[in-house]
Enzyme design. Structure first.
Site, mmCIF file in Angstrom:
data_model
loop_
_atom_site.group_PDB
_atom_site.id
_atom_site.type_symbol
_atom_site.label_atom_id
_atom_site.label_comp_id
_atom_site.label_asym_id
_atom_site.label_seq_id
_atom_site.Cartn_x
_atom_site.Cartn_y
_atom_site.Cartn_z
ATOM 1 N N TYR A 1 6.860 -19.831 -0.546
ATOM 2 C CA TYR A 1 6.294 -20.360 -1.793
ATOM 3 C C TYR A 1 7.128 -21.468 -2.430
ATOM 4 C CZ TYR A 1 3.459 -16.239 -1.127
ATOM 5 O OH TYR A 1 2.625 -15.307 -0.569
ATOM 6 N N PRO B 1 -4.700 -18.629 -4.364
ATOM 7 C CA PRO B 1 -6.031 -18.085 -4.089
ATOM 8 C C PRO B 1 -6.919 -18.095 -5.339
ATOM 9 C CG PRO B 1 -4.280 -16.556 -3.422
ATOM 10 C CD PRO B 1 -3.667 -17.588 -4.319
ATOM 11 N N HIS C 1 0.523 -18.088 -6.379
ATOM 12 C CA HIS C 1 0.809 -16.989 -5.467
ATOM 13 C C HIS C 1 2.251 -16.467 -5.484
ATOM 14 C CE1 HIS C 1 -0.118 -14.413 -2.204
ATOM 15 N NE2 HIS C 1 -0.938 -15.192 -1.539
ATOM 16 N N LYS D 1 -16.807 3.536 9.705
ATOM 17 C CA LYS D 1 -16.266 4.872 9.400
ATOM 18 C C LYS D 1 -17.067 5.949 10.139
ATOM 19 C CE LYS D 1 -14.450 4.420 4.683
ATOM 20 N NZ LYS D 1 -14.681 4.867 3.316
ATOM 21 N N SER E 1 -11.613 2.099 12.262
ATOM 22 C CA SER E 1 -11.078 1.494 11.039
ATOM 23 C C SER E 1 -11.936 0.285 10.671
ATOM 24 C CB SER E 1 -9.635 1.053 11.280
ATOM 25 O OG SER E 1 -9.341 -0.102 10.534
ATOM 26 N N PRO E 2 -12.513 0.245 9.451
ATOM 27 C CA PRO E 2 -13.357 -0.907 9.075
ATOM 28 C C PRO E 2 -12.603 -2.236 9.155
ATOM 29 C CG PRO E 2 -13.653 0.900 7.516
ATOM 30 C CD PRO E 2 -12.533 1.298 8.423
ATOM 31 N N TYR F 1 -3.430 -14.495 11.820
ATOM 32 C CA TYR F 1 -2.561 -13.852 10.825
ATOM 33 C C TYR F 1 -3.428 -12.975 9.934
ATOM 34 C CZ TYR F 1 0.749 -13.979 6.776
ATOM 35 O OH TYR F 1 1.610 -13.670 5.746
ATOM 36 N N SER G 1 0.533 -5.209 3.923
ATOM 37 C CA SER G 1 1.365 -4.921 2.765
ATOM 38 C C SER G 1 2.677 -4.260 3.181
ATOM 39 C CB SER G 1 0.596 -3.981 1.842
ATOM 40 O OG SER G 1 1.423 -3.613 0.776
ATOM 41 N N THR H 1 4.812 -8.979 2.152
ATOM 42 C CA THR H 1 3.891 -8.807 3.287
ATOM 43 C C THR H 1 4.585 -9.054 4.623
ATOM 44 O OG1 THR H 1 3.291 -11.135 3.200
ATOM 45 C CG2 THR H 1 1.833 -9.597 2.056
ATOM 46 N N SER I 1 -7.137 -12.239 5.427
ATOM 47 C CA SER I 1 -6.633 -11.167 4.587
ATOM 48 C C SER I 1 -7.782 -10.321 4.069
ATOM 49 C CB SER I 1 -5.879 -11.778 3.402
ATOM 50 O OG SER I 1 -5.283 -10.757 2.662
ATOM 51 N N GLN I 2 -7.526 -9.021 4.050
ATOM 52 C CA GLN I 2 -8.476 -8.152 3.349
ATOM 53 C C GLN I 2 -7.937 -7.958 1.940
ATOM 54 O OE1 GLN I 2 -9.891 -3.585 2.797
ATOM 55 N NE2 GLN I 2 -9.386 -4.103 4.909
HETATM 56 N N1 COA Z 1 -12.421 6.722 10.981
HETATM 57 C C1 COA Z 1 -12.980 6.889 9.778
HETATM 58 N N2 COA Z 1 -12.550 6.260 8.657
HETATM 59 C C2 COA Z 1 -11.495 5.431 8.789
HETATM 60 C C3 COA Z 1 -10.869 5.210 10.028
HETATM 61 C C4 COA Z 1 -11.376 5.901 11.159
HETATM 62 N N3 COA Z 1 -10.833 5.753 12.368
HETATM 63 N N4 COA Z 1 -9.853 4.333 9.839
HETATM 64 C C5 COA Z 1 -9.846 4.016 8.546
HETATM 65 N N5 COA Z 1 -10.826 4.674 7.906
HETATM 66 C C6 COA Z 1 -11.149 4.648 6.461
HETATM 67 C C7 COA Z 1 -9.902 4.762 5.611
HETATM 68 O O1 COA Z 1 -9.587 6.107 5.372
HETATM 69 C C8 COA Z 1 -10.317 4.011 4.353
HETATM 70 O O2 COA Z 1 -11.140 4.874 3.582
HETATM 71 P P1 COA Z 1 -11.475 4.585 2.008
HETATM 72 O O3 COA Z 1 -12.513 3.513 1.966
HETATM 73 O O4 COA Z 1 -12.025 5.890 1.568
HETATM 74 O O5 COA Z 1 -10.192 4.213 1.380
HETATM 75 C C9 COA Z 1 -11.184 2.905 4.873
HETATM 76 O O6 COA Z 1 -11.679 3.361 6.131
HETATM 77 C C10 COA Z 1 -10.483 1.596 5.043
HETATM 78 O O7 COA Z 1 -9.470 1.680 6.019
HETATM 79 P P2 COA Z 1 -9.113 0.433 6.951
HETATM 80 O O8 COA Z 1 -10.300 -0.409 7.124
HETATM 81 O O9 COA Z 1 -8.463 0.928 8.203
HETATM 82 O O10 COA Z 1 -8.125 -0.432 6.092
HETATM 83 P P3 COA Z 1 -6.929 -0.053 5.151
HETATM 84 O O11 COA Z 1 -7.462 0.345 3.827
HETATM 85 O O12 COA Z 1 -5.986 0.854 5.829
HETATM 86 O O13 COA Z 1 -6.285 -1.500 4.968
HETATM 87 C C11 COA Z 1 -4.867 -3.365 5.430
HETATM 88 C C12 COA Z 1 -5.693 -2.199 6.028
HETATM 89 C C13 COA Z 1 -4.191 -4.092 6.531
HETATM 90 C C14 COA Z 1 -5.806 -4.315 4.709
HETATM 91 C C15 COA Z 1 -3.849 -2.742 4.434
HETATM 92 O O14 COA Z 1 -2.978 -1.899 5.136
HETATM 93 C C16 COA Z 1 -3.000 -3.759 3.762
HETATM 94 O O15 COA Z 1 -1.901 -4.046 4.202
HETATM 95 N N6 COA Z 1 -3.486 -4.321 2.617
HETATM 96 C C17 COA Z 1 -2.789 -5.319 1.848
HETATM 97 C C18 COA Z 1 -3.155 -6.682 2.324
HETATM 98 C C19 COA Z 1 -2.677 -7.738 1.377
HETATM 99 O O16 COA Z 1 -1.632 -7.632 0.770
HETATM 100 N N7 COA Z 1 -3.507 -8.780 1.239
HETATM 101 C C20 COA Z 1 -3.307 -9.785 0.264
HETATM 102 C C21 COA Z 1 -2.554 -10.969 0.677
HETATM 103 S S1 COA Z 1 -2.653 -12.153 -0.615
#
Ligand code: COA
Length: 625
Positions: A106, A119, A342, A422, A427-428, A451, A455, A464, A553-554
């Protein structure tokens, strides 16, 4: 609550580097101290994973060459020496990475913060279409932020969790009353939230004119919505002229140019005071002029552009102070959102704040306020010398080029949301990332370095690391998907394998075992300590691995919104998404100056990829994987 540490601090906390210098007492500190330190991953593990990450990105010949360099790095003892250095740093500091990251990602980054770093967030269109509605909504929004501020000040924010682990809450303490300040080689961030007399005002901008609006009564209670509304009406009424110099546009310039212009600007005492008032303010509210109407299909993309850059010097770009950490934008036509600088924070805390505000604005207003006469909000004056005028003109030109160059597409994918993956025990997030790999491969016939932000907030002062979404497994899947020689079952198995590989990398990354920040740390230490740069960092493979054509990014939110940001390379895309239960909000950005990229096209391919994968899964029996 913050008052007692504040007593010794008459000056703002200036974060030329460490985020950690903003120290807070009490419950927050106890929570923070309970968090683990970010580990330094084992050297051998990172080098092996680096070689694996290169497989889908470089030719076999390049890979062999890099393997040799990696072996030299290890056997010569250079790697071990740097590793030991990082471990020592890890023992000495609260977080061996965060100060370096703040600086390299940054504060030392010289491109404009506009599009390249800050952003934006597109909020749902609000139900108003006139000035009254705009000001009423802005007043409620302001009150919502102040309500959140009270929770921060009282340390009443519930601790957040990821994967069952408590997260570092430090970023929440960095986002209010703070501002970036340009510097010749490196910027800084000033934070006024813990000074002896913390600010009680916000900045409001209308028609390029800045106002200081006090939002607290003398007894410390916040103004009511009615009171804020009345104050906003006064601001509106005294800033009807549109022929003002858009002084804020200076903040959109290349950081070196802005730093020069800044020094020139604040030579004048009045200007300096006005700039300080903006920097000190709790946050900024931009009351935007109406924008040209567009079709419903284009509406969200248009708003995303308005959030990211203000649409140009003719429109709302002068209605910003882009260095300000938080700027809420409310336009007369019901469009609204935010742009944020940011450096102090990642997206999730910002979006958590937005979720709170959006809920707050929906609450019925119960209290009718006593209409005591409040003083007129103070207009911030600027003396514009010919030199400053010239700087503004140059900034306008550069900004307008950026505005024309940004290609942005915001869309809602309504085929499914988190629900479908799910249900399939996938994992979504990984599902979406692998679909994005398919979309890119179909467009370009090859994979690219990708990329995804992960977190590191499980660790104290964590920011990150990178999830490398392109893997050997994702490449196998995307190559198989349109191969007529492959059976559907095989494709599904490859898809699931790719999704699992992504989730595995995610788990590694959030637990501090990814490769990118470790490699960066060794590189930065080599710059500080060694006579020459190790060859692995000068290698073509390294350059390829770091050229993120897909920067993603999510940023999940309860509100039906989406964050958006620009690409990080000239021939790349920025992709951000908010997966809701039964739909996904996406933003895709690219640069028009690159003939090979097109945001709408990638968006189209992404929708198709998501649908195709769903169909594939739905029309085949469950795999055993
Ligand atoms: N079967 C069923 N459900 C599942 C699953 C599986 N195999 N894997 C995951 N899920 C569920 C989770 O339990 C979660 O449930 P919820 O909606 O009830 O909370 C949901 O699906 C989402 O999980 P998933 O898609 O795997 O993502 P996550 O929430 O673990 O997030 C990241 C993943 C990478 C986005 C997160 O770890 C992260 O680091 N986020 C921060 C990113 C960030 O800082 N971005 C900004 C930059 S400016």
């Amino acid at each position: 609550m913050l008052a007692f540490i504040a007593k010794s601090m008459a000056k703002p906390v200036r974060l030329v580097k460490p985020v950690s210098s903003v120290k807070l007492p009490g419950r927050y500190l106890t929570h923070q101290e309970g968090l683990p330190h970010l580990p330094v991953p084992p050297l051998q593990q990172t080098l092996e994973r680096y070689m694996l990450a290169l497989k889908p990105l470089v030719s076999q010949e390049e890979w062999n060459h890099t393997k040799q360099l990696v072996e030299d790095f290890r056997e010569s003892g250079v790697g071990e020496r740097l590793q030991k250095g990082l471990e020592r740093r890890g023992k000495k500091m609260e977080n061996w990475l965060s100060d370096w990251w703040l600086q390299t990602a940054y504060l030392e980054y010289r491109l404009p913060v506009v599009v390249h770093s800050s952003p934006g967030v597109v909020l749902p269109k609000q139900d108003f279409a006139d000035r009254q509605g705009q000001l009423r909504f802005a007043a409620k929004l302001i009150e919502g932020v102040l309500d959140f501020k009270t929770m921060i000040d009282n340390e009443a924010l519930p601790v957040e969790y990821l994967g069952g682990k408590p997260l570092c809450m430090n970023q929440y303490y960095q986002i209010l009353s703070s501002c970036r300040v340009p510097g010749a080689k490196r910027d800084s961030v000033v934070n006024y939230s813990q000074v002896k007399k913390p600010p009680t005002h916000i900045t409001v901008v209308h028609n390029f004119q800045f106002f200081e609006l006090d939002v607290y009564n003398s007894d410390g209670t916040p103004l009511t919505v009615d009171q804020i509304f009345t104050q906003l009406e006064k601001i509106w009424g005294t800033s009807l002229q549109t022929n003002k110099e858009p002084i804020g546009i200076l903040t959109s310039n290349h950081r070196n140019s802005w730093a020069k212009a800044y020094n020139n600007l604040i030579k004048d005492k009045t200007n300096k005071e006005s700039v300080r008032t903006i920097q000190k303010s709790i946050f900024t509210v931009c009351l935007d002029a109406p924008m040209p109407r567009v079709s419903d299909e284009l509406y969200k993309s248009r708003v995303a552009a308005q959030m990211l850059h203000g649409a140009g010097s003719r429109w709302n770009s002068g209605n910003r102070w882009f260095d300000k950490t938080l700027q809420f934008i409310v336009a007369e036509d019901g469009s609204c959102g935010l742009v944020y600088e940011h450096a102090p924070s990642e997206g999730p805390p910002i979006v958590a704040l937005l979720d709170h505000i959006v809920e707050y604005t929906k609450k019925p207003e119960l209290i009718r306020s006593p209409m005591t006469l409040l003083p007129m909000p103070k207009k911030l004056r600027f003396n514009i010398t010919p030199e400053i005028k010239n700087d503004i003109e140059k900034a306008k030109q550069n900004l307008n080029i950026m505005v024309h160059d940004l290609d942005i597409k915001v869309f809602v994918f309504d085929g499914f949301g988190k629900d479908f993956p799910k249900k399939e025990q996938l994992s979504p997030d990984a599902f979406i990332q692998v679909a994005l790999q398919l979309a890119y491969y179909r467009m370009y016939g090859q994979a690219c370095a990708t990329y995804e932000s992960a977190s590191l907030r499980m660790f104290r002062l964590g920011r990150t690391d990178t999830i490398r979404s392109t893997s050997v497994d994702s490449l196998h899947f995307v190559q198989s998907m349109d191969d007529p020689g492959k059976q559907n079952q095989e494709k599904i198995d490859l898809f699931r394998k790719a999704v699992y590989a992504h989730r595995l990398y995610t788990d590694m990354a959030i637990s501090g075992k990814a490769i990118d920040r470790h490699l960066l740390g060794m590189k930065l230490l080599a710059i500080e300590d060694l006579v020459s740069m190790p060859e692995i960092f000068m290698d073509t493979s390294y350059a390829v691995a770091m050229h993120f054509n897909l920067s993603t990014s999510q940023v999940p939110a309860k509100t039906d919104c989406v964050m958006c940001f620009g690409p990080v390379v000239p021939d790349g895309y920025g992709v951000c998404y908010n997966p809701m239960e039964s739909h996904i909000n996406f933003s895709v950005s690219a640069f028009n100056s690159c003939a090979e990229t097109n945001a709408a096209r990638l968006a189209h391919y992404l929708e198709r990829a998501l649908c195709d994968v769903q169909q594939l899964i739905q029309h085949s029996p469950k795999s055993k994987l």
